[in-house]
Design a protein around this motif. Structure first.
Motif, mmCIF file in Angstrom:
data_model
loop_
_atom_site.group_PDB
_atom_site.id
_atom_site.type_symbol
_atom_site.label_atom_id
_atom_site.label_comp_id
_atom_site.label_asym_id
_atom_site.label_seq_id
_atom_site.Cartn_x
_atom_site.Cartn_y
_atom_site.Cartn_z
ATOM 1 N N ASN A 511 27.325 15.389 81.202
ATOM 2 C CA ASN A 511 26.186 14.538 81.535
ATOM 3 C C ASN A 511 25.021 14.921 80.630
ATOM 4 O O ASN A 511 24.417 15.986 80.791
ATOM 5 C CB ASN A 511 25.808 14.705 83.009
ATOM 6 N N ALA A 512 24.703 14.065 79.656
ATOM 7 C CA ALA A 512 23.678 14.395 78.660
ATOM 8 C C ALA A 512 22.278 14.471 79.250
ATOM 9 O O ALA A 512 21.358 14.942 78.582
ATOM 10 C CB ALA A 512 23.700 13.361 77.536
ATOM 11 N N ALA A 513 22.090 14.017 80.492
ATOM 12 C CA ALA A 513 20.765 14.070 81.105
ATOM 13 C C ALA A 513 20.452 15.446 81.661
ATOM 14 O O ALA A 513 19.291 15.757 81.947
ATOM 15 C CB ALA A 513 20.660 13.029 82.228
ATOM 16 N N ILE A 514 21.471 16.273 81.844
ATOM 17 C CA ILE A 514 21.261 17.587 82.446
ATOM 18 C C ILE A 514 20.679 18.539 81.411
ATOM 19 O O ILE A 514 21.141 18.606 80.270
ATOM 20 C CB ILE A 514 22.575 18.145 83.008
ATOM 21 N N GLY A 515 19.660 19.284 81.804
ATOM 22 C CA GLY A 515 19.044 20.271 80.935
ATOM 23 C C GLY A 515 18.520 21.425 81.747
ATOM 24 O O GLY A 515 18.542 21.407 82.977
ATOM 25 N N GLY A 516 18.035 22.460 81.059
ATOM 26 C CA GLY A 516 17.433 23.575 81.765
ATOM 27 C C GLY A 516 17.904 24.920 81.262
ATOM 28 O O GLY A 516 18.703 25.023 80.327
ATOM 29 N N THR A 517 17.384 25.957 81.898
ATOM 30 C CA THR A 517 17.617 27.341 81.509
ATOM 31 C C THR A 517 18.206 28.113 82.680
ATOM 32 O O THR A 517 17.751 27.960 83.816
ATOM 33 C CB THR A 517 16.298 28.003 81.070
ATOM 34 N N SER A 518 19.213 28.941 82.402
ATOM 35 C CA SER A 518 19.798 29.786 83.442
ATOM 36 C C SER A 518 20.156 31.140 82.851
ATOM 37 O O SER A 518 20.348 31.277 81.643
ATOM 38 C CB SER A 518 21.044 29.129 84.056
ATOM 39 N N THR A 519 20.249 32.156 83.718
ATOM 40 C CA THR A 519 20.668 33.493 83.322
ATOM 41 C C THR A 519 21.772 33.938 84.271
ATOM 42 O O THR A 519 21.647 33.769 85.488
ATOM 43 C CB THR A 519 19.489 34.481 83.364
ATOM 44 N N HIS A 520 22.860 34.510 83.722
ATOM 45 C CA HIS A 520 24.066 34.755 84.505
ATOM 46 C C HIS A 520 24.383 36.247 84.584
ATOM 47 O O HIS A 520 24.160 37.001 83.627
ATOM 48 C CB HIS A 520 25.248 34.008 83.876
#
Length: 614
Positions: A511-520
């Protein structure tokens, strides 16, 4: 019972920079750009080598000039902070004047509509210029002119700025438009009755319609349970706790069968005022995370606290006293009965939330103005009844750690807030920096051709430079083009006895609309290593979100090989989505790469500073 957390900024240096750049020539209007002409250039707090160094920048980095003193230029850094550069080590480029954009036809206005989820407004036509503010998807602004691939626009505040043309669409409207007919109601699915949407994102926008082009009307928190009214494509229409309705993205909630007596959410909806746009570093007016305190008409205390009759075993707040000394503030809350507490943090702005369980507000004032170096004010409210919870909110200033403790008789809660010095936190630390992928494995590839491996190695090298400048020893698992095996990466870090391991990646989604930052972090047993990994991830994630300005996906638990096989605390950062075109364009800029590197380094510094001050 103790816990410490860290927020952003160093107050004294920021104050010094503001004084130098604000008063030595603030009446001058500079629109020039300083381009760094040396490999590594010190940024100082004032115009001269006798002033403290606040950071370093590299060759070809570009910064907007805001002041000049002698041979020194005051510039706006990518973080929004001000600093001074030696004039003989930079090249000065004159800013091009905007080309007026004529109207499409007489009686027609030309505006742009923001397509990206969060878009930067800059002081000039290019990513090398400093940030002025940020705007959200759906915002419209009049066009004043254009230069290269950028539009000069009028902001809602009346000021002007520049926005990239690939993040907007041009709209022409008549000077006196005829109001369009109301849109038909969105389609609703037939099988949504009796279901709830449980929020899985940390902070999720609620919009006026099904799509990011619609305005944000509220925000909800992870764990909120919202009754479902309907669905349109990937969006779900829900009932909010305040009785209103709105739309949330389906990929940020999980659908569940509604229980007979659903539990009310623990975090209320925060209304979003319109049409005001957020500033460069979002500092919205603090919104109480607790509901308005309940005030029955009888037995009301003179200070706004309440003492309901027949309260049984419920304790009362007796007093809240504050003592500030230098860069620390000590707050003591006394209660009439034993209690327990929990704490959490909220950002934008930074707040520490302490819930006193089994306690009603009693004599605690609704607002205590503090205005110390660490706390602006303290607010209290009756957050919940049966069982009673009194919520105490500390409106924090930048760069603050906190420590919450309970006395042996459980009747006194002490909250200490302070600003530690993180500059010495890096010295002699061994840090493994892992640039994801390589050749022949490029990782994810964006629609514009960007390869994940190229972005990760670039940022990793910037992280290395910043860490080494602060006294750390850096182990690069991949320093060149060639791909390194997953287990080889952790073998390198383990053999070097690294203190921590940081892996850098770009995310992707169909889904090209999904964005953001995460740390795992590793999702295995909660050993000391995993718990330390989670603490490190929390600091780095907070810095990335604040610096990059992308959606906060949060700290996630996964079974990635590099997280599972390291012998030291390890995190994996998914900085942005290469499958999201605006974020793909953003990650190709020096501004993104520098900001990401600075945020990772700051997060590491806060992690070590917290351990040093524990």
């Amino acid at each position: 019972m103790h816990s410490r957390y860290r927020f952003t900024g160093i107050f004294l240096i920021a104050l010094a920079l503001a004084l130098f750049c604000g008063f030595s020539g603030a009446n001058k209007a500079f629109a020039d750009t300083a381009v760094v002409a040396t490999d590594v250039l010190n940024v100082r707090a004032g115009p001269g080598t006798n002033h403290n160094m606040v950071t370093q920048v590299g060759r070809s980095e570009r910064f907007t000039v805001v002041d000049k003193s002698g041979d020194w230029y005051c510039v706006t850094l990518n973080s929004g902070q001000k600093g001074w550069l030696a004039g003989w080590l930079v090249n000065i480029e004159k800013s091009p004047a905007p080309t007026p954009t004529p109207p499409a036809a007489p009686g027609v206005n030309t505006t742009v509509k923001v397509n990206g989820s969060v878009v930067n407004i800059r002081s000039g036509p290019g990513t090398g210029y400093g940030l002025v503010t940020q705007v959200y998807a759906g915002a419209t602004m009049p066009v004043l002119g254009s230069a290269n691939d950028w539009y000069n626009v009028r902001l809602p505040s009346g000021a002007s700025g520049w926005i990239a043309n690939w993040l907007v669409s041009v709209v022409t409207t008549p000077t006196n438009p005829v109001p369009p007919p109301p849109p038909p109601p969105p389609s609703r699915s037939d099988d949504t009755g009796g279901r709830n949407a449980v929020v899985t994102g940390s902070v999720v926008n609620v919009r006026g319609g099904p799509g990011t082009v619609n305005s944000v009307v509220a925000q909800v928190y992870q764990g909120n349970t919202l009754p479902v009214l309907g669905q349109s494509s990937d969006w779900v229409r829900v009932t909010l706790p305040n009785g209103g309705t709105g739309w949330v993205a389906g990929w940020l909630v999980s659908m569940q069968t509604a229980p007979v007596n659903p539990t009310p959410p623990q975090e209320p909806v925060i209304p979003i005022p319109t049409p005001v746009q957020p500033p460069e570093k979002p500092t919205p007016t603090p919104v109480d995370p607790e509901p308005t305190p309940v005030k029955p008409p009888e037995n009301q205390g003179s200070n706004g606290g309440t003492t309901p009759p027949n309260s049984g075993n419920v304790g009362r707040g007796l007093s809240l006293t504050v003592n500030s000394t230098g860069a620390g503030t000590n707050t003591v809350i006394r209660t009439s009965a034993s209690c327990t507490f929990s704490q959490s943090v909220l950002t934008k702005p930074d707040r520490l939330v302490v819930d006193l369980k089994g306690i009603e507000p009693g004599n605690l004032a609704l607002v205590t103005n503090v205005n110390s170096q660490t706390v602006n004010q303290i607010r209290t409210g009756h957050f919940q009844r049966n069982p009673d919870i009194t919520r105490v909110v500390f409106d924090l200033k930048d760069g603050v750690l906190y420590d919450v403790s309970l006395s042996s008789d459980a009747k006194t809660v002490t909250v200490q807030t302070y600003i530690p010095d993180i500059e010495g936190s890096y010295k002699n630390k061994v840090i493994a920096v892992d640039a994801g992928h390589g050749s022949p494995d490029p990782g994810a590839i964006g629609k514009l051709g960007t390869k994940e491996k190229d972005i990760t190695i670039d940022i990793a090298k910037r992280v290395k430079k910043l860490l080494e400048a602060r006294g750390a020893k850096v182990i690069m698992t991949r320093s060149g083009e060639a791909e390194i095996g997953l287990y080889t990466r952790t073998d390198i870090a383990n053999a070097a006895r690294a203190n921590i391991f940081v892996s850098i990646h770009m995310n992707a989604n169909n889904n090209a609309a999904i964005g953001g930052t995460s740390t795992h972090v590793y999702n295995g047993a909660k050993t000391t290593r995993v718990l330390e990994s989670a603490r490190l991830a929390g600091y780095i994630q907070a810095e990335l979100v604040k610096t990059l300005g992308l959606r906060d996906i949060g700290v996630m638990y996964d079974n990635f090989a590099v997280l599972r096989t390291t012998e030291m605390p390890a995190v994996l950062c998914e900085l942005a989505f290469i499958s999201n075109i605006p974020e793909e364009k953003y990650m190709n800029t020096d501004g993104f790469k520098n900001s990401a590197a600075e945020a990772i380094v700051k997060g590491i510094g806060r992690y070590y500073s917290e351990k040093r001050n524990a």
